[in-house]
Write an enzyme that holds these catalytic residues in place. Structure first.
Site, short mmCIF file in Angstrom:
data_model
loop_
_atom_site.label_atom_id
_atom_site.label_comp_id
_atom_site.label_asym_id
_atom_site.label_seq_id
_atom_site.Cartn_x
_atom_site.Cartn_y
_atom_site.Cartn_z
N GLU A 16 -10.14 -19.59 -32.16
CA GLU A 16 -9.83 -21.56 -31.45
C GLU A 16 -11.19 -21.88 -30.17
O GLU A 16 -11.14 -22.77 -29.61
CB GLU A 16 -8.53 -20.56 -30.09
CG GLU A 16 -7.61 -21.06 -31.87
CD GLU A 16 -7.90 -21.72 -32.19
OE1 GLU A 16 -7.42 -22.58 -31.99
OE2 GLU A 16 -6.47 -22.08 -33.69
N THR A 22 -16.61 -28.22 -30.86
CA THR A 22 -16.98 -28.26 -32.06
C THR A 22 -16.46 -28.21 -33.25
O THR A 22 -15.11 -28.19 -33.57
CB THR A 22 -17.09 -26.19 -32.13
OG1 THR A 22 -17.82 -26.08 -30.93
CG2 THR A 22 -18.27 -26.41 -33.22
N LEU A 59 -24.19 -23.52 -31.01
CA LEU A 59 -22.83 -23.85 -30.79
C LEU A 59 -22.43 -24.86 -28.90
O LEU A 59 -21.30 -25.46 -29.41
CB LEU A 59 -21.79 -22.99 -30.71
CG LEU A 59 -21.20 -22.63 -31.59
CD1 LEU A 59 -20.10 -21.09 -31.64
CD2 LEU A 59 -20.33 -23.81 -32.75
N GLY A 60 -23.51 -24.73 -28.42
CA GLY A 60 -23.35 -25.52 -26.91
C GLY A 60 -22.12 -24.59 -26.17
O GLY A 60 -21.14 -23.56 -26.46
N TYR A 99 -3.52 -25.44 -24.20
CA TYR A 99 -3.19 -25.37 -25.51
C TYR A 99 -4.05 -24.46 -26.36
O TYR A 99 -3.13 -24.15 -27.70
CB TYR A 99 -5.00 -27.03 -26.16
CG TYR A 99 -4.75 -26.19 -27.54
CD1 TYR A 99 -3.81 -26.72 -28.82
CD2 TYR A 99 -6.27 -25.49 -28.01
CE1 TYR A 99 -4.29 -26.70 -30.11
CE2 TYR A 99 -6.52 -25.06 -29.54
CZ TYR A 99 -5.05 -25.66 -30.32
OH TYR A 99 -5.39 -25.12 -31.91
N ASP A 117 -3.16 -30.87 -29.40
CA ASP A 117 -4.20 -30.51 -29.55
C ASP A 117 -4.55 -32.60 -29.19
O ASP A 117 -4.32 -33.05 -29.94
CB ASP A 117 -5.76 -29.65 -30.31
CG ASP A 117 -5.25 -30.65 -32.27
OD1 ASP A 117 -4.12 -31.09 -31.98
OD2 ASP A 117 -6.02 -30.13 -32.74
N CYS A 178 -1.68 -44.86 -43.93
CA CYS A 178 -0.32 -44.88 -43.57
C CYS A 178 0.56 -44.68 -45.02
O CYS A 178 1.41 -43.97 -44.67
CB CYS A 178 0.45 -45.78 -42.75
SG CYS A 178 -0.31 -45.69 -41.95
N CYS A 187 8.16 -43.59 -37.91
CA CYS A 187 7.52 -43.68 -36.83
C CYS A 187 7.09 -45.00 -36.73
O CYS A 187 7.11 -45.64 -37.31
CB CYS A 187 5.56 -43.50 -37.86
SG CYS A 187 4.15 -43.78 -37.02
#
Length: 338
Positions: A16, A22, A59-60, A99, A117, A178, A187
């Site tokens: 996570e 990423t 990965l930064g 999160y 998220d 959809c 929805c």
């Protein structure tokens, strides 16, 4: 995806954290290498920071790696080496936000906790036709409240994963499918024909360009590299001496001033040897690179910078950001072709 098939708390936590900012397909090989190199929290806690950053390179957002190591050390001291299973304790660890805490608690410990998220936000905003701009306090509170309200007791992990997968595969940012959506009948945005206008986005901010100049200083076949301060961009990584410049034309002048200040090194001239660009999250970087021959003279490193003189062939041993790595690879390629 190993941490979903075998949701061990440590594997879920690492995954996570890696997945933040990423793409999933990019982080998967990093996750496999990480779990092989640091298979337990204890081994991560006892690791060297440089080894952690080297494994993370590419990965930064390197503060994530430092936070993982720091959290592992706190877990060993405060939680007997076991990742805590409640959201409050998870939030107290460096680098874990709302999160991530919810994802770990639900997926690794079967707790009835939501995990919202970006994909989940998109689904919720369309299903419930949320008109508040994403990122606003009002919208954030509503998304989390909606996720918690509709969470089926005892099935939080499946529910959270379903929301994320639905947002990634069907309820996409553009051209949502959809016709294939299992929530189409419920929805509100679809019923109103406004699903393409949800979620509501705040106006995007312009991304500035920042200019930098770096020096490749050579002495007796080795190049000088400095370790960056822990706090700040690329903290703890290694790189070539560099300075901020107001614009590309002033890069050389800014570099000479910086070398005088950082290294007490006064040079009559420097020669441009390259230019590189990279996009970070909040700005674009333009880097001018200059070659400097110290002519064998000795000079002092000011302000306590940790430094090293490395042969070009051994620069891969040090963790570097992408721009510095591009310089290192360019030097290596030039050495091979010389």
């Amino acid at each position: 995806m190993t941490w979903r098939e075998d949701p061990r708390p440590y594997a879920v936590w690492v995954a996570e954290i890696m997945a933040q900012q990423t793409r999933l397909e990019s982080m998967l090989p990093y996750h496999r290498r990480w779990m092989k190199r640091f298979p337990t929290i204890e081994e991560l806690a006892n690791s060297k920071e440089q080894d952690v950053l080297s494994l993370w390179e590419g990965l930064g957002y390197y503060s994530r790696a430092r936070n993982l190591r720091r959290s592992a050390q706190l877990i060993m001291k405060q939680h007997n080496g076991r990742l805590p299973d409640d959201v409050g304790s998870l939030l107290a660890l460096p680098g874990i936000g709302r999160y991530t805490a919810g994802a770990i608690a639900s997926m690794a410990f079967a707790k009835d906790e939501p995990a919202v998220d970006g994909n989940a936000v998109r689904v919720l905003s369309r299903v419930f036709n949320v008109k508040d701009p994403v990122g606003s306090n009002r919208a954030t509170k509503r998304f989390w409240a909606l996720a918690a309200k509709h969470l089926p007791k005892g099935r939080a992990a499946d529910y959270n994963q379903a929301l994320m997968d639905l947002g990634a595969s069907i309820c996409r940012p553009r051209q949502p499918d959809c016709s294939a959506c299992p929530l189409r009948r419920n929805c509100h945005s679809f019923a109103l024909g406004v699903q393409g206008m949800r979620p509501v986005r705040q106006p995007a901010k312009s991304v500035p360009t920042k200019h930098f100049a770096a020096a490749v200083i050579q002495r007796r076949g080795r190049v000088l590299v400095l370790k960056r301060p822990v706090k700040g961009l690329l903290g703890g990584m290694w790189g070539f001496p560099n300075v901020v410049a107001s614009n590309p034309r002033g890069a050389k002048r800014a570099l000479r001033r910086g070398l005088r200040k950082m290294l007490d090194l006064d040079l009559p001239s420097v020669k441009k040897v390259g230019q590189f660009e990279h996009t970070y999250s909040h700005f674009n970087a333009n880097l001018q690179v200059y070659g400097v021959d110290s002519n064998g003279r000795h000079f002092k490193i000011m302000f306590g910078h940790m430094h090293a003189w490395k042969p070009v062939s051994r620069l891969d041993e040090l963790p570097m950001g992408k721009l510095d790595r591009q310089i290192a690879r360019s030097l290596r390629d030039n050495a091979k072709n010389a």
